[in-house]
Design a protein around this motif. Structure first.
Motif, PDB file in Angstrom:
ATOM      1  N   LYS A 160       0.829  -1.208   0.000  1.00 19.59           N
ATOM      2  CA  LYS A 160       0.000   0.000   0.000  1.00 19.59           C
ATOM      3  C   LYS A 160       0.866   1.260   0.000  1.00 19.59           C
ATOM      4  O   LYS A 160       0.570   2.230  -0.702  1.00 19.59           O
ATOM      5  N   ARG A 161       1.937   1.231   0.790  1.00 20.45           N
ATOM      6  CA  ARG A 161       2.756   2.440   0.951  1.00 20.45           C
ATOM      7  C   ARG A 161       3.461   2.816  -0.345  1.00 20.45           C
ATOM      8  O   ARG A 161       3.662   4.005  -0.632  1.00 20.45           O
ATOM      9  N   LEU A 162       3.840   1.830  -1.132  1.00 27.31           N
ATOM     10  CA  LEU A 162       4.640   2.105  -2.324  1.00 27.31           C
ATOM     11  C   LEU A 162       3.898   1.816  -3.629  1.00 27.31           C
ATOM     12  O   LEU A 162       4.511   1.800  -4.699  1.00 27.31           O
ATOM     13  N   ALA A 163       2.571   1.626  -3.518  1.00 25.67           N
ATOM     14  CA  ALA A 163       1.799   1.201  -4.690  1.00 25.67           C
ATOM     15  C   ALA A 163       1.969   2.146  -5.874  1.00 25.67           C
ATOM     16  O   ALA A 163       2.146   1.707  -7.006  1.00 25.67           O
ATOM     17  N   ASP A 164       1.908   3.446  -5.650  1.00 21.50           N
ATOM     18  CA  ASP A 164       1.971   4.396  -6.755  1.00 21.50           C
ATOM     19  C   ASP A 164       3.244   5.235  -6.721  1.00 21.50           C
ATOM     20  O   ASP A 164       3.287   6.343  -7.257  1.00 21.50           O
ATOM     21  N   ALA A 165       4.271   4.699  -6.069  1.00 16.90           N
ATOM     22  CA  ALA A 165       5.539   5.434  -6.003  1.00 16.90           C
ATOM     23  C   ALA A 165       6.171   5.494  -7.385  1.00 16.90           C
ATOM     24  O   ALA A 165       6.053   4.552  -8.178  1.00 16.90           O
ATOM     25  N   PRO A 166       6.843   6.584  -7.709  1.00 16.58           N
ATOM     26  CA  PRO A 166       7.492   6.680  -9.024  1.00 16.58           C
ATOM     27  C   PRO A 166       8.594   5.639  -9.180  1.00 16.58           C
ATOM     28  O   PRO A 166       9.302   5.324  -8.221  1.00 16.58           O
ATOM     29  N   ALA A 167       8.729   5.105 -10.388  1.00 13.96           N
ATOM     30  CA  ALA A 167       9.749   4.086 -10.634  1.00 13.96           C
ATOM     31  C   ALA A 167      11.148   4.658 -10.519  1.00 13.96           C
ATOM     32  O   ALA A 167      12.086   3.970 -10.128  1.00 13.96           O
ATOM     33  N   SER A 168      11.279   5.932 -10.860  1.00 17.31           N
ATOM     34  CA  SER A 168      12.583   6.593 -10.782  1.00 17.31           C
ATOM     35  C   SER A 168      12.410   7.908 -10.042  1.00 17.31           C
ATOM     36  O   SER A 168      11.760   8.831 -10.538  1.00 17.31           O
ATOM     37  N   ALA A 169      12.941   7.983  -8.831  1.00 12.90           N
ATOM     38  CA  ALA A 169      12.853   9.197  -8.014  1.00 12.90           C
ATOM     39  C   ALA A 169      14.267   9.589  -7.629  1.00 12.90           C
ATOM     40  O   ALA A 169      14.800   9.146  -6.619  1.00 12.90           O
ATOM     41  N   THR A 170      14.872  10.418  -8.448  1.00 11.38           N
ATOM     42  CA  THR A 170      16.264  10.788  -8.224  1.00 11.38           C
ATOM     43  C   THR A 170      16.418  12.282  -8.442  1.00 11.38           C
ATOM     44  O   THR A 170      15.424  13.025  -8.413  1.00 11.38           O
ATOM     45  N   ILE A 171      17.624  12.765  -8.644  1.00  7.36           N
ATOM     46  CA  ILE A 171      17.851  14.180  -8.896  1.00  7.36           C
ATOM     47  C   ILE A 171      18.530  14.324 -10.259  1.00  7.36           C
ATOM     48  O   ILE A 171      19.169  13.386 -10.748  1.00  7.36           O
ATOM     49  N   PRO A 172      18.387  15.480 -10.891  1.00  7.90           N
ATOM     50  CA  PRO A 172      18.999  15.671 -12.210  1.00  7.90           C
ATOM     51  C   PRO A 172      20.503  15.440 -12.176  1.00  7.90           C
ATOM     52  O   PRO A 172      21.192  15.848 -11.241  1.00  7.90           O
ATOM     53  N   ALA A 173      20.998  14.763 -13.209  1.00  7.68           N
ATOM     54  CA  ALA A 173      22.413  14.407 -13.273  1.00  7.68           C
ATOM     55  C   ALA A 173      23.130  15.255 -14.317  1.00  7.68           C
ATOM     56  O   ALA A 173      22.510  15.962 -15.113  1.00  7.68           O
ATOM     57  N   ASP A 174      24.447  15.159 -14.314  1.00  4.21           N
ATOM     58  CA  ASP A 174      25.263  15.887 -15.293  1.00  4.21           C
ATOM     59  C   ASP A 174      25.323  15.178 -16.639  1.00  4.21           C
ATOM     60  O   ASP A 174      25.556  15.812 -17.666  1.00  4.21           O
ATOM     61  N   HIS A 175      25.120  13.853 -16.605  1.00  5.20           N
ATOM     62  CA  HIS A 175      25.295  13.056 -17.819  1.00  5.20           C
ATOM     63  C   HIS A 175      24.104  12.124 -18.016  1.00  5.20           C
ATOM     64  O   HIS A 175      23.448  11.733 -17.035  1.00  5.20           O
ATOM     65  N   PRO A 176      23.814  11.741 -19.248  1.00  2.00           N
ATOM     66  CA  PRO A 176      22.729  10.781 -19.487  1.00  2.00           C
ATOM     67  C   PRO A 176      23.017   9.457 -18.783  1.00  2.00           C
ATOM     68  O   PRO A 176      24.167   9.039 -18.657  1.00  2.00           O
ATOM     69  N   ARG A 177      21.952   8.837 -18.342  1.00  2.00           N
ATOM     70  CA  ARG A 177      22.101   7.561 -17.652  1.00  2.00           C
ATOM     71  C   ARG A 177      22.494   6.464 -18.643  1.00  2.00           C
ATOM     72  O   ARG A 177      21.848   6.298 -19.671  1.00  2.00           O
ATOM     73  N   PRO A 178      23.552   5.695 -18.352  1.00  2.00           N
ATOM     74  CA  PRO A 178      23.916   4.586 -19.252  1.00  2.00           C
ATOM     75  C   PRO A 178      22.807   3.537 -19.293  1.00  2.00           C
ATOM     76  O   PRO A 178      22.013   3.411 -18.357  1.00  2.00           O
ATOM     77  N   ALA A 179      22.786   2.778 -20.353  1.00  2.00           N
ATOM     78  CA  ALA A 179      21.753   1.745 -20.510  1.00  2.00           C
ATOM     79  C   ALA A 179      21.884   0.657 -19.457  1.00  2.00           C
ATOM     80  O   ALA A 179      20.898   0.023 -19.076  1.00  2.00           O
ATOM     81  N   VAL A 180      23.105   0.434 -18.976  1.00  2.53           N
ATOM     82  CA  VAL A 180      23.357  -0.569 -17.943  1.00  2.53           C
ATOM     83  C   VAL A 180      24.182   0.090 -16.837  1.00  2.53           C
ATOM     84  O   VAL A 180      25.201   0.729 -17.118  1.00  2.53           O
TER      85      VAL A 180
END
Length: 439
Positions: A198-218
């Motif tokens: 219940k607590r995390l049912a609708d939590a965002p899949a990605s909750a982070t902060i803006p980065a300097d570089h694009p996220r690598p695929a892996v």
């Protein structure tokens, strides 16, 4: 017949990650001690042998049985400490530092090698560096205190010609994994499972902060860190505010970290992973082993709330999380079944940890011993803030993914955290909005 036991859910996760990323040192735990004085190496070897004999998790390997990992405990054997003499090098200290980096980055073979790896570097007859390298699958922060204490006790006693007085081991880590496995169908666990769903049912899949570089695929787990101290006056105010709110210092730090996340991301809530120790019985407190579970703090950060009110929210969120910590994080991920993406950690990408007391180090008679920070140059998630309280002071460590963040940004983040914490604790009735930087 091998001593064969189930793994804990946390161990299974680390074993799986090791299979997915073979050779990665991300869960290597490097301890480095600077030892000046008359070090008795045979007594040190005997002492380490005794600690490894007492705690079977340190002589455990992981083998596949019926397509699943199992703990296989190896019989106790004398531990030999390899010695590398660098005294003849042009710069012995530089060579010792090179070896320290190499040792921290050297992976474990979980299938074949015990989970502790000693090495002694001799810089001079009376100057050494002792490396004790462990894998996180066999230890946690609490375990390291036990390791230091028992190793020091054995060395001190045998050096004086006496038998060490250590309490007998009533249980082993393998008993804990059997106990935990039996509890995975308990009503307590079912209640915890329902709470987290219940607590995390609708939590965002990605909750982070803006980065300097694009996220690598892996996710590569390549990382670095920044160390910092929190001003003593600010540390004192953290304690005062915590007591005034009927909370712990962790709740104040959680509120400040959540505010920082809002400042950098603009998100109205923060989703933060927090490691907690799951030592539920008295016997667990005397064992070396991997007892860490991870709980998730989901904290709304409204601009209109005061910082004091946010500390209350953080206190309540933390209490609820701790009340329902029985569900292993690995099982939580299975139940939530989020979209799996090799680019980032499931459920959360930001972490906050807090602990009381630093490692005491080793007490070896006739030697002056100091600790040297080991570094695996890795990061488990996007950003992880660790705060340790020791002697009335707070020391921080910000670990960050070097794929995502530049060193300058990491320094900016830790400075912003310290500034925000100082401002918020000096006037807790300020609104969150007033603590955020202007648009």
């Amino acid at each position: 017949m091998a001593d064969d036991h189930p793994v804990s859910p946390a161990q299974k996760r680390l074993w799986t990650l090791d299979r997915l990323h073979p050779g990665s040192p991300v869960y290597v735990v490097p301890l480095i001690y600077r030892v000046d004085g008359d070090l008795n190496v045979p007594v040190l070897e005997r002492s380490l042998s005794e600690v490894v004999r007492r705690h079977n998790v340190l002589r455990t390997v992981f083998r596949v049985r019926s397509r699943a990992p199992r703990q296989v405990v190896l019989p106790p054997e004398p531990v030999r400490i390899p010695v590398v003499d660098v005294a003849g090098h042009l710069d012995p200290q530089a060579e010792a530092e090179r070896l320290a980096v190499a040792e921290a980055r050297r992976p474990f073979d979980l299938n074949a090698h015990p989970m502790i790896r000693p090495l002694l570097v001799r810089l001079a007859p009376d100057r050494h560096q002792l490396f004790l390298t462990l894998h996180h699958i066999a230890c946690d922060g609490w375990s390291l205190h036990i390791l230091e204490s028992e190793l020091s006790t054995c060395y001190r006693s045998w050096l004086a010609g006496k038998e060490p007085e250590l309490p007998p081991m009533a249980e082993q880590y393998t008993d804990f994994t059997e106990w935990q496995a039996a509890r995975l169908e308990s009503p307590t666990l079912h209640r915890a499972s329902e709470y987290w769903r219940k607590r995390l049912a609708d939590a965002p899949a990605s909750a982070t902060i803006p980065a300097d570089h694009p996220r690598p695929a892996v996710q590569s787990f390549d990382g670095s860190h920044v160390r910092f101290d929190i001003e003593p006056s600010v540390a004192e105010r953290v304690g005062l505010l915590a007591r005034a709110c009927g909370a712990t210092p962790f709740a104040v730090l959680l509120a400040a970290f959540a505010t920082l996340i809002r400042a950098r991301s603009g998100a109205a809530e923060a989703v933060i992973g927090t490691p907690v120790t799951y030592r539920q019985r008295e016997s667990h407190h005397r064992m070396i082993g991997m007892f860490v579970n991870t709980v998730v703090q989901r904290l709304a950060v409204p601009e209109t709330a005061t910082f004091r009110e946010l500390v209350h929210r953080a206190r309540d969120e933390s209490r609820s999380a701790m009340t329902h910590q029985a569900l292993p994080f690995e099982m939580l991920v299975e139940e939530l079944n989020p979209v799996r993406d090799p680019a980032f950690n499931p459920v959360f990408q930001l972490m906050l940890s807090y602990q009381e007391g630093e490692l005491a180090g080793l007490a070896l008679p006739g030697c002056k011993v100091g600790m040297v920070h080991g570094d695996t140059s890795t990061a488990k998630v996007d950003l992880s803030l660790s705060v340790t309280r020791a002697g009335g002071r707070y020391r921080g460590r910000l670990e960050y993914s070097s794929d995502l963040f530049d060193p300058a940004t990491a320094h900016c983040i830790e400075e912003q955290f310290r500034t925000l914490l100082a401002s918020a604790t000096s006037d807790p009735l300020r609104s969150i909005g007033s603590l955020l930087p202007p648009d």
